[in-house]
Write an enzyme that holds these catalytic residues in place. Sequence first.
Site, PDB file in Angstrom:
ATOM      1  N   GLU A   9      72.150  16.417  36.089  1.00 28.39           N
ATOM      2  CA  GLU A   9      71.521  17.697  36.362  1.00 28.39           C
ATOM      3  C   GLU A   9      72.304  18.513  37.407  1.00 28.39           C
ATOM      4  O   GLU A   9      72.538  19.698  37.220  1.00 28.39           O
ATOM      5  CB  GLU A   9      70.089  17.428  36.851  1.00 28.39           C
ATOM      6  N   ASP A  10      72.706  17.859  38.494  1.00 23.28           N
ATOM      7  CA  ASP A  10      73.234  18.615  39.642  1.00 23.28           C
ATOM      8  C   ASP A  10      74.750  18.621  39.783  1.00 23.28           C
ATOM      9  O   ASP A  10      75.296  19.402  40.555  1.00 23.28           O
ATOM     10  CB  ASP A  10      72.638  18.068  40.957  1.00 23.28           C
TER      11      ASP A  10
END
Length: 702
Positions: free
Chosen positions: A76-77
């Site tokens: 996700e990051d």
Amino acid sequence: MPGIDALADRLSTYLGKDQINLVRRAYYYAEQAHDGQRRRSGEPYVTHPLAVANILADMHMDHQSLMAAMLHDVIEDTGIAKEALSSQFGETVAELVDGVSKLTQMNFETKAEAQAENFQKMAMAMARDIRVILVKLADRLHNMRTLEVLSGEKRRRIAKETLEIYAPIANRLGMHNVRVEFEDLGFQAMYPMRSERIHQAVKRARGNRKEIVAKIEQSLKHCLGVDGIDGDVSGRQKHLYGIYNKMRGKRRAFTEIMDVYAFRIVVDKVDTCYRVLGAVHNLYKPLPGRFKDYIAIPKANGYQSLHTTLFGMHGVPIEIQIRTREMEEMANNGIAAHWLYKSNENEQPKSSHARARQWVKGVLELQQRAGNSLEFIESVKIDLFPDEVYVFTPKGRIMELPKGSTAVDFAYAVHTDVGNSCIACRINRRLAPLSEPLQSGSTVEIVSAPGARPNPAWLNFVVTGKARTHIRHALKLQRRSESISLGERLLNKVLGGFDSSLEKIPAERIQVALGEYKVEVIEDLLEDIGLGNRMAYVVARRLLACENDQLPSPEGPLAIRGTEGLVLSYAKCCTPIPGDPIVGHLSAGKGMVVHLENCRNISEIRHNPEKCIQLSWAKDVTGEFNVELRVELEHQRGLIALLASSVNAADGNIEKISMDERDGRISVVQLVVSVHDRVHLARVIKKLRALAGVIRITRMRA
Ligand code: MN
């Protein structure tokens, strides 16, 4: 914040060296991937995945879950692909991380359709591996614990989502501890003032209660000691959000909720639970109707325990939960307890785990059955939002109904005709009462018969407006046709006294009479007679154009068949049953009410032919008739059960029962029993007389 070494230390109590090294590797990988990123609090980002892994370590989760926890924000990051994780840590861990990422991408606030998509992702991820949801819950738990660094709006959004989505999921999986923490943290973030006020009030109340809590605890411990039972007794405290919800939902005052004293007794094995139950019931009187055996019948999330409520000294209610250590573990950690146990001993998967899997499987099946995602979310809501029930038609269509709906509501929801002609129902292929509240996930099949009609009693239990309206409408029509037929019988009865009948009266004569009464058709006139609005006696005189005021009173009484329907009712004051001498009282708008001949309520009008009519019971009278009996008997244990089985033995049905204790020795029981006739009643009374300790039986009448 303890680092990876501290975690590795803790893991060594239940994981092997190789496994711990894999967890370490995942940690270093995450540290590098998140390099330069910081949390809002200023700490390096990797402290967050580490904290999540720590939460899972508390649950003794396996090394793959812990690795996924370390890596859960990497896709996700940091933009690292799932494939990269797969080649580094294997397919399973990559799948777990991917599943968690998908859950993270959900935004529950968007419109319904988008929300449905999100639920789908969640369900798929869960179904593939239940550990995804556990990692996600741990992730959310850490975020909730560190919520204060966020801005007000974001904090409230996350808190709301936690209360609406994650707390129910934790509950569904039986993870009580996580759920309570979600709820209290969410509550605090959403409503800081209310949360603080309740917190302070609880603190004050606990101070005041200390002494009495200690006393009860003492006496419970003593009680176990006397019976030689080894168990841990502890006081239980309600969590803030639970108190708040009770105050709001059940509209209870704070003091009322806090007035209950709650204890838990944890013992070694199931058998002991029941022994403890016996012991505490001996110590204080149990509150009737409050005992629940969730050991024999566990809750859907796997929860097991015995619950009972006692009247303590000075009447303070004491709630007691009794369970084994293992059940306690399951109650606190739910599905996660599975790993906790698996790592300790070599045990079979616990029922909670099996149940959770079953739930997930059910969700998947639903998804396949439902065509589009909107329909799917409706069905998933079953478990997450318990205010509606979702049931299936026999063809698999999902019907949404308000909570508490019955098969009758269901029938009317399907189609008005189905509702109107319904006579019985099958719930999950087994015959069930029409009044039974439906449970989500059941398949409901309506049994209908042509010509069947709605029953007025349905109005007592239907929940939906649609059912109510249609039943009322159908009853109105039904009442009309029944009034007409009773009116016709009443009129013919009187005419018969004159050797005449409706058929013998010339049509012109009838037309004249209709004109005089200002009604269009003969049915309207008959309906009026049946409803008691016009006297058959007076109408007959008019039809016969009888100048003479003295019409001979009709020969012989009108016979009651018990099938007259809505226009005929039995007086509540004297409750006549077939075999009793009876008269009919015609009251305007209500039709005919059947009284006992010697009922005091009609003694004044008894001989007025315009108000009362002589009745008899038809030979083939059918139906069940209620009578009220008053039984005086010596007080004894299980007396209600004895009475009930005697009535039952005589084929009678108890409709209502109430008991007064006159003094310590004599009890007076009021029974409403339904019987066919007097002979049947005599049989019931004979059975009751045969009971030991019965002093007197009286049939009640006005
Ligand atoms: Mn996270």
